[in-house]
Design a protein around this motif. Structure first.
Motif, mmCIF file in Angstrom:
data_model
loop_
_atom_site.group_PDB
_atom_site.id
_atom_site.type_symbol
_atom_site.label_atom_id
_atom_site.label_comp_id
_atom_site.label_asym_id
_atom_site.label_seq_id
_atom_site.Cartn_x
_atom_site.Cartn_y
_atom_site.Cartn_z
ATOM 1 N N UNK A 197 69.841 69.640 3.140
ATOM 2 C CA UNK A 197 70.866 69.194 4.084
ATOM 3 C C UNK A 197 71.105 67.685 4.017
ATOM 4 N N UNK A 198 70.876 67.095 2.871
ATOM 5 C CA UNK A 198 71.003 65.650 2.636
ATOM 6 C C UNK A 198 69.951 64.838 3.396
ATOM 7 N N UNK A 199 69.216 65.462 4.325
ATOM 8 C CA UNK A 199 68.306 64.733 5.226
ATOM 9 C C UNK A 199 66.844 64.828 4.831
ATOM 10 N N UNK A 200 66.449 65.916 4.178
ATOM 11 C CA UNK A 200 65.040 66.083 3.861
ATOM 12 C C UNK A 200 64.876 66.766 2.509
ATOM 13 N N UNK A 201 63.642 66.988 2.129
ATOM 14 C CA UNK A 201 63.311 67.489 0.805
ATOM 15 C C UNK A 201 62.500 66.455 0.035
ATOM 16 N N UNK A 202 61.602 66.942 -0.825
ATOM 17 C CA UNK A 202 60.732 66.060 -1.600
ATOM 18 C C UNK A 202 60.635 66.554 -3.038
ATOM 19 N N UNK A 203 60.080 65.706 -3.889
ATOM 20 C CA UNK A 203 59.845 66.115 -5.276
ATOM 21 C C UNK A 203 58.753 67.166 -5.384
ATOM 22 N N UNK A 204 57.963 67.319 -4.323
ATOM 23 C CA UNK A 204 56.863 68.281 -4.355
ATOM 24 C C UNK A 204 57.293 69.686 -3.933
ATOM 25 N N UNK A 205 58.419 69.828 -3.272
ATOM 26 C CA UNK A 205 58.842 71.157 -2.819
ATOM 27 C C UNK A 205 59.135 72.036 -4.030
ATOM 28 N N UNK A 206 58.885 73.355 -3.930
ATOM 29 C CA UNK A 206 59.101 74.224 -5.094
ATOM 30 C C UNK A 206 60.507 74.136 -5.668
ATOM 31 N N UNK A 207 61.505 73.936 -4.818
ATOM 32 C CA UNK A 207 62.878 73.833 -5.292
ATOM 33 C C UNK A 207 63.057 72.687 -6.292
ATOM 34 N N UNK A 208 62.160 71.698 -6.217
ATOM 35 C CA UNK A 208 62.159 70.599 -7.185
ATOM 36 C C UNK A 208 61.073 70.808 -8.238
ATOM 37 N N UNK A 209 59.825 70.926 -7.800
ATOM 38 C CA UNK A 209 58.694 70.943 -8.722
ATOM 39 C C UNK A 209 58.648 72.207 -9.582
ATOM 40 N N UNK A 210 58.946 73.355 -8.982
ATOM 41 C CA UNK A 210 58.898 74.593 -9.763
ATOM 42 C C UNK A 210 59.933 74.565 -10.891
ATOM 43 N N UNK A 211 61.112 74.047 -10.607
ATOM 44 C CA UNK A 211 62.145 73.953 -11.646
ATOM 45 C C UNK A 211 61.663 73.046 -12.774
ATOM 46 N N UNK A 212 61.096 71.895 -12.414
ATOM 47 C CA UNK A 212 60.621 70.976 -13.433
ATOM 48 C C UNK A 212 59.543 71.570 -14.307
ATOM 49 N N UNK A 213 58.580 72.221 -13.684
ATOM 50 C CA UNK A 213 57.435 72.750 -14.450
ATOM 51 C C UNK A 213 57.826 73.965 -15.290
ATOM 52 N N UNK A 214 58.638 74.834 -14.740
ATOM 53 C CA UNK A 214 58.977 76.055 -15.472
ATOM 54 C C UNK A 214 59.913 75.773 -16.642
ATOM 55 N N UNK A 215 60.931 74.948 -16.427
ATOM 56 C CA UNK A 215 61.861 74.680 -17.524
ATOM 57 C C UNK A 215 61.224 73.831 -18.612
#
Length: 300
Positions: free
Chosen positions: A38-56
């Motif tokens: 929502x433009x307000x929160x989220x981190x590089x550690x959340x799966x939506x970020x980290x899982x994409x990075x690690x899997x791809x």
């Protein structure tokens, strides 16, 4: 092999960082990726970020995950308490995470940072076994919005553009678009905490862009001139009030002669990339890997 590492950058008058997930065996492709929140929160550690990075990256695609500057918390109270099922954070965890973030700023800061991150990725692609012409751009939810807005900036700038734009359960219009009859019926069975309402979406959008003035569509690309954008992979969640925006934007792209591949993840609710092992998440990760890996890019 280079390990996962962070790089400090500056854009929009604010410092930010990117996290690099170097491909184990590079296939020449690279993805600049943006989490939602929502433009307000989220981190590089959340799966939506980290899982994409690690899997791809395990499948040959270097991923540059962007820790962009978040918007203020003024709209937080307008959101329904987040669902605690399927691994989603409790309201207390979400507030603690949001308040722990660094300096905050509204549009256009994050939008300008995405362009800076893309430029950095192009300039450094060869270091990670990727071709500068095969750098894709994408994100989920608010991150998908930011990706599309940055792609429009890059188009208007007239230099190198993303080879592909990957949009996962995006919000691309400055409003909740009315659902069709089928979507309206499906949303009746979705927990209220997993649905964006017109009121909550308006609060989020005005928190990000207070005056609503967006002549070029850099804040909310939907409804603006999308001609000349790169090929698009559009992945919508079936049980998501934002699906109407994703589908409408896909139609706008098609009318503008932009190649677009639209996928609906059946039975999935908004935010499913944060659910490790979720079938829709697994299918989407495979779609992202294939789309980014096989696109040739304008200069490849």
């Amino acid at each position: 092999m280079t390990a996962v590492h962070d790089v400090a950058l500056e854009g929009g008058g604010h410092a930010f960082r990117v996290r690099v997930y170097p491909a184990a065996q590079p296939n020449g492709a690279l993805l600049v990726w943006l989490h939602g929140g929502a433009f307000m929160f989220g981190t590089l550690e959340m799966p939506e970020a980290d899982q994409v990075g690690r899997r791809l990256s395990a499948d040959g695609v270097t991923v540059i995950s962007v820790d962009y500057t978040l918007a203020p918390l003024d709209a937080l109270e307008a959101l329904a308490p987040p669902s605690e099922d399927a691994g989603f954070p409790s309201p207390e965890q979400l507030r603690a995470e949001a308040e722990a973030a660094g300096p905050r700023a509204r549009f256009p800061v994050a939008s300008l940072q995405i362009v800076e991150a893309f430029d950095w990725a192009v300039a450094n692609a060869a270091r990670f076994g990727a071709h500068p012409g095969r750098v894709a751009l994408g994100g989920a939810s608010a991150g998908a919005n930011l990706s599309a807005g940055a792609a429009m900036r890059l188009r208007d700038r007239g230099t190198i553009a993303p080879a592909l734009l990957a949009l996962v359960y995006p919000s691309l219009h400055d409003a909740i678009l009315p659902p069709n009859a089928e979507l309206a019926r499906l949303l009746e069975d979705v927990p209220p905490a997993r649905i964006f309402t017109p009121e909550s979406r308006d609060a989020i959008n005005r928190n990000y862009l207070p005056d609503g003035i967006d002549p070029q569509g850099y804040a909310f690309p939907g409804g603006h001139d999308v001609a000349g954008l790169p090929p698009v992979l559009m992945v919508n969640a079936e049980l998501d009030s934002l699906r109407a925006s994703g589908e409408a934007f896909a139609a706008e792209l098609a009318r503008a002669s932009v190649d677009v591949h639209v996928v609906r993840q059946r039975g999935a609710m908004h935010g499913y990339l944060n659910e490790i092992g979720d079938p829709a998440a697994e299918r989407t990760l495979a779609l992202l890997t294939d789309a980014v890996s096989t696109t040739a890019g304008p200069e490849a």
